[in-house]
Design a protein around this motif. Structure first.
Motif, PDB file in Angstrom:
ATOM      1  N   PRO A 289       0.853  -0.980   0.151  1.00  0.00           N
ATOM      2  CA  PRO A 289      -0.006  -0.063   0.074  1.00  0.00           C
ATOM      3  C   PRO A 289       0.724   1.325   0.039  1.00  0.00           C
ATOM      4  O   PRO A 289       1.793   1.070   0.388  1.00  0.00           O
ATOM      5  N   PRO A 290       0.384   2.194  -0.908  1.00  0.00           N
ATOM      6  CA  PRO A 290      -1.045   2.477  -1.140  1.00  0.00           C
ATOM      7  C   PRO A 290      -1.388   1.703  -2.625  1.00  0.00           C
ATOM      8  O   PRO A 290      -2.527   2.064  -2.945  1.00  0.00           O
ATOM      9  N   SER A 292      -3.023  -1.650  -3.856  1.00  0.00           N
ATOM     10  CA  SER A 292      -3.674  -2.766  -3.585  1.00  0.00           C
ATOM     11  C   SER A 292      -3.135  -3.793  -4.214  1.00  0.00           C
ATOM     12  O   SER A 292      -3.448  -4.897  -3.677  1.00  0.00           O
ATOM     13  N   LEU A 338      -8.227  -1.071   2.211  1.00  0.00           N
ATOM     14  CA  LEU A 338      -7.050  -0.636   1.483  1.00  0.00           C
ATOM     15  C   LEU A 338      -7.113   0.878   1.355  1.00  0.00           C
ATOM     16  O   LEU A 338      -7.996   1.497   1.127  1.00  0.00           O
ATOM     17  N   VAL A 346      -3.762  -0.801   7.436  1.00  0.00           N
ATOM     18  CA  VAL A 346      -4.012  -1.752   6.441  1.00  0.00           C
ATOM     19  C   VAL A 346      -3.668  -3.145   6.959  1.00  0.00           C
ATOM     20  O   VAL A 346      -2.626  -3.394   7.220  1.00  0.00           O
ATOM     21  N   TRP A 348      -2.673  -5.985   6.434  1.00  0.00           N
ATOM     22  CA  TRP A 348      -1.929  -6.723   5.282  1.00  0.00           C
ATOM     23  C   TRP A 348      -1.719  -8.174   5.697  1.00  0.00           C
ATOM     24  O   TRP A 348      -1.653  -8.808   4.872  1.00  0.00           O
ATOM     25  N   LEU A 458      -5.320   5.245  -3.169  1.00  0.00           N
ATOM     26  CA  LEU A 458      -5.293   3.918  -3.542  1.00  0.00           C
ATOM     27  C   LEU A 458      -4.929   3.543  -4.997  1.00  0.00           C
ATOM     28  O   LEU A 458      -5.621   4.254  -5.834  1.00  0.00           O
TER      29      LEU A 458
END
Length: 577
Positions: A289-290, A292, A338, A346, A348, A458
């Motif tokens: 990120p940013p 996705s 996201l 985030v 992740w 994003l």
């Protein structure tokens, strides 16, 4: 020296049980008579980009002793001249690089919202999202990051001076380029939409008779050459604090834009840790990120690892069903979780965990599609247009670079900043103007991607590197907006599961599902029988135009470089020496 750069549930379970122990596909065999498409083959270095002139610039830098980062920087600047549809100084993007020793890192030079950006700045009086504001007005531009990102890469990982890497672009801009078919077509179609209403832009991209430049004619960009010269002499400060910054700030102030000199001076490119995972014994590295892209490529691959795709076979209804259903779950999660990691947390690790993927895999019914309306973002432990561009570079030492950057839509906002010759981006449209409302490409964004000062929107851009046994094996990426993730995913799956060489993986027909709209988009080329089987399983199949434009390089078991540019593009080129 290089410094730092030296389907019911029962049926689903049956497939799961048979797939978890499935071995990776056998190593690809190169140059055999069985290959239906043959890649470009070279030994010492290779560049794959959307434009032949830019590719040659990169190859020349490699021949002169530059490393993969040097060549990538030179290609990035050259594309700003030769491919103004997406190549840029006034936009931003991502770089993923991996050294021959295995060090892998990501450089984030995504655009940033200006200080005066506000949560509801793209809503009309009725509270609805106004795409004209976010696409074609001066409000559409985020603070550009390309110049800072390329400079950071050059400083930390390059070997040649920045001025030497910009010199070919200066020559191309000042002496002129012959307009190729791709540029002529895009000027004729999209120029009328975004360029013709802006005097500075019209003066560059239109002839004195009021028509856009045609194929075979010479396009000279003197103002851009001057700006490139300033950057070559003064470095990135020329863009962020000097005369170019003055041009950008004045243009914005005169037309209601938000970017000021302080916004430009405060911009920073950021080095980030890549998203990583494994797939059938291969190591996967992609953009964090940013973007996705990295998270959801790894997430989808984790789901697919629970199924024996190789046994199902490329283009089979079973394989396409499994992949489409996996994509739905990933895009649902994208809509919720996201955003810019400097502003939102985030998750992740949860999104890329094997356990989470297995729980999603168990929901996939190979005989029946689950309606998107029944899929919600998971309970865990915006788009770019097609006119992004990607390029890949590998040098003779084995260092590899994947870059995806963009202005967003064709020619960005269509606005050239003053007399700079620099087209500005419309990346502010990648924020969620109204969270929960689909944008024009159908992607739904959430609060995590709402507009906020200094925030980066994003993205789906997914420069990706695959390693095998600790050594770089595949370097790839693509434009395509919301379809970038699935395009790159299919390059990986085609290569690993279906044993295709890089050219075959590139040429193979593609398909895409992004959860909403509930539609399985396919290119022509798949068997009508397969499509009928998918429709019988509940997939809403629609044959639509081509997807993506991958530029990829694979390092073969013999150490040779094998590359392929996408036949879906016009005038692209893979070359080496």
């Amino acid at each position: 020296m290089m410094g730092r750069f030296a389907g019911s549930l029962i049926v689903s379970v049956l497939f799961l049980q048979g797939a978890t122990a499935a071995p990776a596909a056998a190593p690809v065999s190169y140059g055999v008579e069985a290959d239906t498409f043959h890649p470009v083959k070279e030994q010492n270095g290779m560049v794959a980009s959307v434009d032949a002139l830019a590719t040659q610039v990169g190859v020349d830098i490699l021949k002169q002793g530059g490393n993969a980062v040097d060549a990538a920087v030179a290609v990035g600047y050259a594309l700003a001249v030769t491919h103004p549809q997406a190549g840029n100084l006034g936009g931003g993007g991502f770089m993923l690089l991996r050294t021959a020793s295995g060090h892998t890192t990501a450089i984030d030079f995504r655009e940033m919202a200006p200080t005066r950006a506000s949560r509801d700045m793209f809503l009309d009086a009725q509270g609805n999202a106004d795409s004209k504001k976010s696409l074609t007005s001066h409000l559409a531009s985020g603070v550009p990051g390309t110049v800072a990102g390329l400079a950071l890469a050059n400083k930390e990982y390059g070997t040649l001076p920045l001025s030497r890497l910009i010199a070919p672009a200066i020559t191309l801009a000042s002496k002129g380029i012959v307009v190729d078919e791709a540029l002529a077509d895009d000027l004729n179609v999209y120029g009328k939409e975004v360029l013709i209403d802006h005097p500075n832009s019209k003066a560059i991209f239109y002839r004195p008779d009021g028509n856009p430049w045609k194929r075979g004619e010479t396009l000279v960009q003197r103002d851009l050459a001057h700006s490139l010269t300033l950057i070559a002499k003064q470095g990135p400060e020329a863009f962020y604090k000097g005369k170019i910054a003055d041009q950008i700030a004045s243009e914005m102030a005169a037309h209601g834009g938000l970017i000021g000199k302080a916004d430009l001076a405060n911009y920073r490119a950021i080095e980030r840790k890549p998203i990583s995972g494994t797939y059938r014994g291969y190591e996967v590295y992609s953009m964090p990120p940013p973007s996705s892209g990295g998270i959801h490529i790894v997430q989808i691959l984790n789901i697919l690892e629970n199924f024996d795709l190789a046994k199902m076979g490329f283009g089979s209804a079973d394989a396409m069903q499994v992949m489409a259903e996996a994509e739905k779950y990933a895009y649902a999660d994208r809509s919720e979780y996201l955003g810019d990691p400097d502003f939102v947390k985030v998750p992740w690790q949860a999104l890329t965990s094997k356990d989470y993927a297995k729980s999603l895999a168990q929901k996939i019914d190979i005989s029946k599609a689950r309606p998107s309306s029944e899929i919600k973002p998971g309970k865990l432990a915006p788009y770019e247009s097609n006119q992004t561009t990607h390029f890949s570079v590998v040098d003779k030492q084995g260092n590899a670079v994947a870059v995806t950057y963009t202005l967003n839509t064709y020619f960005g906002s269509g606005i050239v900043a003053g007399s700079s010759g620099i087209l500005m981006n419309n990346e502010m449209d990648d924020f969620s103007a109204k969270p929960g409302t689909p944008n024009v490409y159908g992607l739904v964004g959430g609060e995590a991607n709402a507009v906020q000062p200094y925030k980066r929107p994003l993205s789906s851009m997914s420069p990706t590197i695959i390693a095998k046994g600790g050594k770089t094996w595949l370097v790839t990426g693509s434009p395509g907006g919301s379809r970038i993730i699935t395009t790159v995913l299919q390059m990986v799956v085609n290569s690993i599961d279906f044993g295709m060489n890089v050219a075959e993986a590139t040429n193979a027909p593609r398909f895409h599902h992004q959860w909403l709209p509930d539609q399985l988009r396919v290119e022509k080329g798949f068997s009508p029988d397969t499509l009928k089987l998918l429709e019988a399983r509940g997939q809403h199949v629609k044959v639509m135009p081509t997807m993506g434009s991958t530029q990829s390089i694979m390092i073969g078991p013999d150490g040779m470089l094998y590359g392929a540019s996408d036949p879906r593009a016009i005038d692209d080129l893979t070359a080496g020496y």
